[in-house]
Design a protein around this motif. Structure first.
Motif, PDB file in Angstrom:
ATOM      1  N   SER A  94       0.270  -1.378   0.235  1.00  0.00           N
ATOM      2  CA  SER A  94      -0.116  -0.049  -0.091  1.00  0.00           C
ATOM      3  C   SER A  94       0.672   1.305  -0.409  1.00  0.00           C
ATOM      4  O   SER A  94       2.038   1.078   0.377  1.00  0.00           O
ATOM      5  N   SER A  95       0.841   1.605  -0.608  1.00  0.00           N
ATOM      6  CA  SER A  95       1.342   3.627  -0.483  1.00  0.00           C
ATOM      7  C   SER A  95       0.363   4.828  -1.231  1.00  0.00           C
ATOM      8  O   SER A  95      -1.221   4.409  -1.324  1.00  0.00           O
ATOM      9  N   THR A 113      -3.261   3.185  -2.907  1.00  0.00           N
ATOM     10  CA  THR A 113      -3.024   2.320  -3.894  1.00  0.00           C
ATOM     11  C   THR A 113      -2.747   1.256  -3.670  1.00  0.00           C
ATOM     12  O   THR A 113      -1.754   1.253  -2.365  1.00  0.00           O
ATOM     13  N   ARG A 121      -0.203  -2.194  -4.484  1.00  0.00           N
ATOM     14  CA  ARG A 121       1.133  -2.949  -5.868  1.00  0.00           C
ATOM     15  C   ARG A 121       0.243  -4.517  -6.553  1.00  0.00           C
ATOM     16  O   ARG A 121       0.778  -4.882  -5.463  1.00  0.00           O
ATOM     17  N   GLU A 148       1.256  -3.778 -11.480  1.00  0.00           N
ATOM     18  CA  GLU A 148       0.716  -2.731 -11.568  1.00  0.00           C
ATOM     19  C   GLU A 148       0.330  -2.382 -10.529  1.00  0.00           C
ATOM     20  O   GLU A 148      -0.420  -3.413  -9.619  1.00  0.00           O
ATOM     21  N   ASP A 149      -0.618  -0.889 -10.101  1.00  0.00           N
ATOM     22  CA  ASP A 149      -0.966  -0.328  -8.986  1.00  0.00           C
ATOM     23  C   ASP A 149      -2.124   0.009  -9.711  1.00  0.00           C
ATOM     24  O   ASP A 149      -2.939  -0.638 -10.592  1.00  0.00           O
TER      25      ASP A 149
END
Length: 208
Positions: free
Chosen positions: A134-135, A155, A157, A163-164
């Motif tokens: 998560s980010s 988002t 990963r 892809e995110d």
């Protein structure tokens, strides 16, 4: 016996629902992925077909809310079992209910989690930080029904898709503790296509 599995990947989705339950897997209908809207939230408004969380519903929860038509809920069996903590816990929260969007033509789930008493934001931050990959978390104050709530967009990963993908959740503090309602789809397109159902849950939420 099936167990809830947090990662949302096509191979597992094809195998069946990710909920616990009695008996073996059942044959699934063909899934048609949801539309890929360009706007953040689809303009389509879902039909409220049932309620979840109150007495006599599929999941006994501290809150209740409306479900979009064809979304199928199922309670998670024995979520406190320490042998399955990796699957049923995320940070401070334990999964209680999983609502499958597959019958409505989407590849994703709405999951309801509960955490101990404390600030809703603290529980939500711990929940997001515990999700691998998560980010970019962005929090905002909002409401869930008539209750004050905290919402996050972020988002994750996907190693499988490389892809995110977008995810979203909101949290409310209730007398029993904190409730987190989380929406996850196979990819960002599925996530955005399911946002109206998520918004239906958020705007109709009330204490059970």
């Amino acid at each position: 016996m099936r167990r809830p599995i947090r990662p949302l990947v096509p191979a597992l989705l094809a195998a069946g629902a990710l909920l616990t339950g009695c008996g073996g897997p059942e044959p699934l209908p063909e899934v048609t992925p949801g539309a890929r809207p360009t706007a953040e939230v689809s303009a389509a408004k879902p039909v409220a077909a049932a309620s979840l969380g109150g007495p006599g519903t599929a999941c006994a929860l501290p809150v209740s809310f409306s479900l979009a038509k064809a979304w199928e809920p199922e309670a998670v069996e024995d979520p406190e079992d320490p042998d399955f903590a990796e699957l049923t816990r995320q940070g401070p929260a334990t999964v209680r209910c999983e609502v499958d969007a597959k019958p409505a033509g989407h590849v994703g789930f709405l999951r309801v989690w509960t955490a101990g008493k404390g600030p809703a934001r603290t529980a939500l931050e711990g929940f997001v930080k515990a999700e691998k990959g998560s980010s970019g978390a962005s929090y905002r104050e909002t409401t869930a029904g008539a209750l004050p709530a905290v919402e996050v967009t972020y988002t994750v990963r996907s190693a499988l898709l490389d892809e995110d993908k977008e995810e979203r959740a909101f949290a409310v503090a209730v007398p029993e503790g904190v409730v987190v309602v989380h929406l996850a789809g196979m990819d960002t397109g599925e996530h955005r296509a399911m946002l109206p159902a998520y918004e239906l849950a958020r705007t109709t939420l009330k204490l059970s």
